[in-house]
Design a protein around this motif. Structure first.
Motif, PDB file in Angstrom:
ATOM      1  N   GLU A  17       0.831  -1.212   0.000  1.00  0.00           N
ATOM      2  CA  GLU A  17       0.000   0.000   0.000  1.00  0.00           C
ATOM      3  C   GLU A  17       0.859   1.253   0.000  1.00  0.00           C
ATOM      4  O   GLU A  17       0.602   2.204  -0.746  1.00  0.00           O
ATOM      5  CB  GLU A  17      -0.926   0.008   1.216  1.00  0.00           C
ATOM      6  N   ARG A  18       1.889   1.270   0.838  1.00  0.00           N
ATOM      7  CA  ARG A  18       2.758   2.450   0.909  1.00  0.00           C
ATOM      8  C   ARG A  18       3.593   2.618  -0.354  1.00  0.00           C
ATOM      9  O   ARG A  18       3.867   3.745  -0.773  1.00  0.00           O
ATOM     10  CB  ARG A  18       3.637   2.378   2.147  1.00  0.00           C
ATOM     11  N   GLU A  20       2.586   1.800  -3.340  1.00  0.00           N
ATOM     12  CA  GLU A  20       1.641   2.343  -4.317  1.00  0.00           C
ATOM     13  C   GLU A  20       1.428   3.840  -4.105  1.00  0.00           C
ATOM     14  O   GLU A  20       1.360   4.602  -5.068  1.00  0.00           O
ATOM     15  CB  GLU A  20       0.315   1.598  -4.211  1.00  0.00           C
ATOM     16  N   GLU A  21       1.335   4.265  -2.834  1.00  0.00           N
ATOM     17  CA  GLU A  21       1.155   5.681  -2.534  1.00  0.00           C
ATOM     18  C   GLU A  21       2.351   6.512  -2.997  1.00  0.00           C
ATOM     19  O   GLU A  21       2.189   7.612  -3.512  1.00  0.00           O
ATOM     20  CB  GLU A  21       0.976   5.899  -1.032  1.00  0.00           C
ATOM     21  N   THR A  25       5.626   9.738  -7.259  1.00  0.00           N
ATOM     22  CA  THR A  25       5.616  11.022  -6.569  1.00  0.00           C
ATOM     23  C   THR A  25       6.572  11.993  -7.251  1.00  0.00           C
ATOM     24  O   THR A  25       7.716  11.646  -7.540  1.00  0.00           O
ATOM     25  CB  THR A  25       6.035  10.852  -5.089  1.00  0.00           C
ATOM     26  N   ASN A  45       9.801   8.152   4.309  1.00  0.00           N
ATOM     27  CA  ASN A  45       8.941   7.092   3.773  1.00  0.00           C
ATOM     28  C   ASN A  45       9.762   5.978   3.133  1.00  0.00           C
ATOM     29  O   ASN A  45       9.463   4.794   3.320  1.00  0.00           O
ATOM     30  CB  ASN A  45       7.939   7.659   2.767  1.00  0.00           C
TER      31      ASN A  45
END
Length: 86
Positions: A17-18, A20-21, A25, A45
């Motif tokens: 999930e992280r 994908e986030e 960017t 991150n």
């Protein structure tokens, strides 16, 4: 023996999930406070993602060693010729 990998699966799910986030960017390279804040956040991150990857690897190895301990009482299937020589 029942192998329980639920903790590993949860860690991998959070990692996915992280990832994908964070994927795709756009990093603000401007020498501003906002840019520095964003770069710091991205850096933290990425470090946390590396931690999650390591954690999942360690958890899998814990399960492996627990299994090997259980399996240790059984014959290994080695032949006498496979044993180390002095």
């Amino acid at each position: 023996m029942q192998i329980d990998l639920s903790a590993v699966r949860e860690t991998v799910r959070e990692l996915a999930e992280r990832l994908e986030e964070l994927d795709g960017t756009e990093v603000d390279e401007a020498p501003t406070r906002a840019g520095a804040r964003q770069r710091t956040e991205v850096s933290r991150n990425l470090q946390y993602l590396a931690h999650l990857g390591s954690k999942s690897s360690v958890d899998v190895m814990d399960a492996f060693y627990a299994f090997r301990q259980w399996d240790g009482d059984r014959p290994t299937g080695r032949r006498a010729s496979d044993e180390p020589r002095d």
